[in-house]
Each structure stands twice: as C-alpha cells, then as structure tokens.
Design a protein around this motif. Structure first.
Motif, short mmCIF file in Angstrom:
data_model
loop_
_atom_site.label_atom_id
_atom_site.label_comp_id
_atom_site.label_asym_id
_atom_site.label_seq_id
_atom_site.Cartn_x
_atom_site.Cartn_y
_atom_site.Cartn_z
N UNK A 1 -27.44 -29.97 -38.45
CA UNK A 1 -26.44 -30.36 -37.58
C UNK A 1 -25.56 -29.21 -37.27
N UNK A 2 -25.01 -28.37 -37.92
CA UNK A 2 -24.13 -27.33 -37.57
C UNK A 2 -24.92 -26.50 -36.43
N UNK A 3 -26.22 -26.19 -36.71
CA UNK A 3 -26.79 -25.27 -36.00
C UNK A 3 -27.10 -25.94 -34.59
N UNK A 4 -27.40 -27.34 -34.39
CA UNK A 4 -27.65 -28.08 -33.08
C UNK A 4 -26.24 -28.06 -32.47
N UNK A 5 -25.19 -28.35 -33.00
CA UNK A 5 -23.87 -28.38 -32.34
C UNK A 5 -23.48 -26.92 -31.88
N UNK A 6 -23.82 -25.85 -32.49
CA UNK A 6 -23.55 -24.71 -31.95
C UNK A 6 -24.41 -24.26 -30.81
N UNK A 7 -25.77 -24.84 -31.01
CA UNK A 7 -26.66 -24.47 -29.90
C UNK A 7 -25.97 -25.16 -28.64
N UNK A 8 -25.50 -26.38 -28.86
CA UNK A 8 -25.10 -27.17 -27.63
C UNK A 8 -23.86 -26.57 -27.15
N UNK B 1 -31.91 -23.07 -36.79
CA UNK B 1 -32.36 -24.46 -37.15
C UNK B 1 -33.58 -24.44 -37.52
N UNK B 2 -34.56 -23.60 -37.06
CA UNK B 2 -35.83 -23.74 -37.46
C UNK B 2 -36.01 -23.08 -38.64
N UNK C 1 -34.47 -26.69 -8.71
CA UNK C 1 -35.52 -26.39 -9.40
C UNK C 1 -35.22 -27.03 -11.34
N UNK C 2 -33.68 -26.94 -11.55
CA UNK C 2 -33.13 -27.47 -12.66
C UNK C 2 -33.61 -29.03 -12.67
N UNK C 3 -33.60 -29.90 -11.73
CA UNK C 3 -34.02 -31.03 -11.64
C UNK C 3 -35.12 -31.25 -11.90
N UNK C 4 -36.13 -30.56 -11.36
CA UNK C 4 -37.62 -30.66 -11.37
C UNK C 4 -38.10 -30.16 -12.82
N UNK C 5 -37.43 -29.43 -13.51
CA UNK C 5 -37.60 -29.05 -14.81
C UNK C 5 -37.47 -30.09 -15.68
N UNK C 6 -36.31 -30.89 -15.61
CA UNK C 6 -35.93 -31.88 -16.53
C UNK C 6 -36.95 -33.20 -16.35
N UNK C 7 -37.24 -33.41 -15.01
CA UNK C 7 -38.06 -34.71 -14.74
C UNK C 7 -39.67 -34.38 -15.21
N UNK C 8 -40.14 -33.02 -15.33
CA UNK C 8 -41.43 -33.20 -15.68
C UNK C 8 -41.48 -32.28 -17.04
N UNK C 9 -40.15 -32.11 -17.77
CA UNK C 9 -40.26 -31.70 -19.12
C UNK C 9 -41.11 -32.67 -20.26
N UNK C 10 -41.14 -33.85 -19.93
CA UNK C 10 -41.80 -34.63 -20.97
C UNK C 10 -43.56 -34.12 -21.05
N UNK C 11 -43.83 -33.30 -19.93
CA UNK C 11 -45.46 -33.09 -20.13
C UNK C 11 -45.72 -31.78 -20.94
N UNK C 12 -44.54 -31.15 -21.10
CA UNK C 12 -44.89 -29.71 -22.06
C UNK C 12 -43.78 -29.46 -23.24
N UNK C 13 -42.91 -30.41 -23.37
CA UNK C 13 -41.93 -30.10 -24.46
C UNK C 13 -42.76 -30.48 -25.78
N UNK C 14 -43.31 -31.65 -25.84
CA UNK C 14 -44.12 -32.07 -27.19
C UNK C 14 -45.19 -31.24 -27.54
N UNK C 15 -45.80 -30.48 -26.42
CA UNK C 15 -46.99 -29.60 -26.77
C UNK C 15 -46.35 -28.38 -27.45
N UNK C 16 -45.27 -27.63 -26.67
CA UNK C 16 -44.75 -26.39 -27.37
C UNK C 16 -43.96 -26.63 -28.57
N UNK C 17 -43.25 -27.86 -28.66
CA UNK C 17 -42.42 -28.03 -29.83
C UNK C 17 -40.89 -27.98 -29.35
N UNK C 18 -40.22 -29.05 -30.14
CA UNK C 18 -38.95 -29.31 -29.32
C UNK C 18 -37.94 -28.16 -29.49
N UNK C 19 -37.95 -27.69 -30.84
CA UNK C 19 -36.98 -26.52 -31.23
C UNK C 19 -37.46 -24.96 -30.36
N UNK C 20 -38.85 -24.93 -30.38
CA UNK C 20 -39.51 -23.76 -29.62
C UNK C 20 -39.08 -23.93 -27.98
#
Length: 389
Positions: free
Chosen positions: A199-206, A370-371, A245-264
């Motif tokens: 939790x502390x790590x995630x808050x500091x990363x945010x 966190x990892x 570009x920022x928007x395109x990244x967020x709208x397409x993120x579900x295609x690659x986030x779970x393959x890479x891993x969320x923390x990575x």
C-alpha cells in the motif's frame, strides 16, 4: 473524465495569459495551482471516507457543485487571494467528483482484469478531453483574447454534468454495494491482508507519477514558449498531440497490460518516459520535438494500472483505498507544482521542467519495491470471493 481532461488542458494553455493578466511571477502562479491541489487532496480524502456510506451520487453532485462555485470565483476576481481561494474550492470539488466517478469501477468489476481494463478506459476519456480542448482553445482565443472565455465554456459543460447526475437513477450504488455493512472487513484488516508495504509503495508511486504528469501537462506550453521560442498556439498543438497519444495508450492498454503484468507495465512505462522526455529536453534538434508528443504513450497506463492493482488487493474497502490513492494524487500535484514553481523562479523553467525525469525515476523505484515485497496479489478467484463473500 472528459471535463477533467479538458479543464486541466485549458489551464495549462491559459497559464501564460493568466500570468500576464494578473501580473504573477512563477512562485505566485504555482502557489495558486498548489493550493488547488491542496483542496483536491482534502476533497479526495473526505470523498473516500463518505462514498461507501452516502453512495456515488452524493459525492458526485457535491463535487460538481463545488467546482462550479470555485470556477466562478477565480474567473470573476482580480485579487490574488480570492483567485487562489477559487482554486482551493474547485480543488475540493474536484477531489469529490473524481472519487465519485472512479468509484463506479470497483462497483461493476468482476475480476482484476476488468478493473485494469475499466480504469484505463475511464481515464482514457480524460485524454480525449485533454487532447481536443487545445485546438478548441486556439479558436476561442481568436474570437476572444480573454483567458476567461474558455473557462466559461467549461462551466457550461459542468452544469450539464451536474444536471445529469441529479436526475440519473443511481439507487444505493456504492463501491461494494452488494455486500451488507456487517460483513465488511475493517480497514486495518483489509490493508493487513493485502500488505502494508504494498500500500505504501503504491501510494508513493501514485504521488511521484502525478508530480510528473501534472508538471508535464501544466508547464509544457510555457516551456515551449520560453525555452524553445514557439508561439503559444503551436505549444497548444504539442500538448494536444501529447494527449492524443496518451489517450490512444489508455484505450488500447487492456490488450497488453495483462500480458506484460500490471506492476511490470508501470515500471516499463516509467523507464520509457525517462528516456523519451530526457532526450526531448537535452536534444535540441527539430526531430526531438516529436518526442514531446510520443512520450504520451509512456504516461498513459501508469495511474489507471496502479489504481487497478490497489483495488484488487483491497477489494473490500475499494472506496477508502481510492480515497487514499487520490489523496496521494492531490499531494503529488501540490508538491509537483510547488517544486517546479520554486525551481523555475530560482533557476529558470528549463531546469524546473527537467525535474519530470526525476519524478518518473521515483515511480520506477517505488514499483520495484512493490514487486520485491513478499505479499502476493490475489488471483481473480480470490478477488471475486473477497468482493462477494
């Protein structure tokens, strides 16, 4: 989220005009922005505390109303103290409204993957608003050179949002509406089960990420105007390109986030951001200017993915956890704008803008920590069980 993106983008573009009209130095201007961030911090914390008791509609209505009042104040006054007070009030409303909006994600998600996807989609529309408004702002400034003109447009949009929320049937929806109050875990137990260190790590990363994004978005047009000698209209186009570009990244993120891993994903994004932003600042060639736009892909998935990780870990208290995350977000905006203003006032905007690279470095280090913690992220099965048991 369209509203949040558009008003943040508008403020960034109008910053040089506000500074000139009100005769503010960098320190005074960043002070007003930081006070707004302080209000956002307070609103986020309070919104996180009340959302599970009062529901999404309550915090969303009050957030919209307070933003409207704050906008009217700082558009209508010339006194610096009242101008800054308007930022504080709008910031408090912004914290409430953002908690109300984001609280819908854990309320409807059925798995950790759902949350990652929905958070990125939701925050993708922030980018839609932020990328579209700079172009509209250029047109507005051609019709009326007063910086307040664009904010009147935002106020009209906010009124439509407020009316929609008032008449929309929310029922008794909360971030965990399906679970009786007596069966919910206490906050300490929930946090303990997910791991204090995480939790502390995630808050500091945010916190570090928001320092980077707010600093980049708020000061990019000013940096391009004063260091790269670009006209304000061209600086607005660069900001629009960044958010596109920022928007395109967020709208397409579900295609690659779970393959890479969320923390990575968070770690890789922050490293690429350091490389692209650092190169754009150091390299003065024409080709380097494109990197200011391309770097939007690096910022895209970081915050929504952190939010998804946190809500998966602490599913039974998602409302409070979102409150903590957005409080850290408000603190990051407060500290980031304040630091950039102080450094710019002392050493110049070029040195101040370079601090964004350091902020992204802190995101990488926090997620690495966190990892490295021993607590495991719950699987989808445990996520669903913890939410519905």
């Amino acid at each position: 989220m369209l509203f949040f993106g558009s008003i943040d983008s508008l403020r960034s573009i109008m910053t040089p005009l506000i500074q000139k009209d009100l005769h503010l130095n960098y320190l005074e201007l960043s002070g007003a922005f930081s006070l707004g961030s302080f209000g956002y911090l307070a609103g986020s914390f309070l919104g996180g505390l009340v959302i599970d008791k009062k529901g999404l509609k309550f915090v969303t209505v009050w957030g919209s109303f307070l933003i409207a009042v704050g906008l009217l104040i700082y558009m209508s006054v010339e006194s610096y103290s009242l101008f800054a007070s308007g930022f504080v009030l709008a910031g408090i409303g912004g914290g409430f409204l953002e908690i109300g909006i984001n609280g819908a994600v854990p309320a409807v998600s059925k798995s950790a993957e759902d949350q990652a996807r929905y958070f990125n989609w939701l925050h993708g529309f922030y980018g839609v608003g932020a990328s579209g408004l700079p172009i509209l702002s250029i047109w507005i400034l051609q019709l009326s050179p007063d910086w307040r003109s664009g904010f009147w447009v935002e106020l009209v949009l906010l009124c439509f949002i407020l009316l929609f929320v008032i008449f929309f049937r929310y029922g008794q929806v909360t971030t965990h509406s399906g679970k009786p109050h007596s069966q919910r875990e206490t906050v300490p137990n929930t946090i303990k089960s997910g791991g204090y260190a995480r939790l502390v790590g995630l808050l500091l990363a945010t916190l570090a990420y928001v320092m980077a994004e707010v600093g980049y978005a708020t000061w990019l047009p000013t940096y391009l105007l004063q260091v790269r000698a670009l006209p304000l209209s061209e600086g607005a186009l660069y900001l629009s390109g960044f958010y596109l570009v920022f928007t395109a990244g967020r709208l397409s993120a579900h295609w690659w986030i779970n393959r890479i891993g969320q923390e990575k994903t968070v770690m890789i994004s922050s490293i690429l951001g350091i490389l692209l932003v650092g190169t754009a600042i150091v390299w003065r060639g024409e080709a380097a200017m494109a990197l200011f736009i391309v770097s939007g892909i690096c910022f895209a998935a970081i915050f929504p993915t952190i939010a998804a990780i946190a809500c998966s870990l602490y599913a039974n208290q998602a409302g409070r956890i979102l409150g903590y995350l957005f409080t850290a977000s408000g603190l990051g905006a407060l500290v980031g704008n304040g630091m950039i203003g102080v450094i710019a006032n002392t050493y110049g905007i070029e040195w101040a803008f370079s601090g964004i690279v350091c902020f992204l470095g802190c995101v990488f280090l926090c997620m690495f920590a966190v990892i490295r913690t021993k607590e495991r992220i719950p699987t989808d099965e445990s996520f669903v069980h913890s939410k519905n048991s």
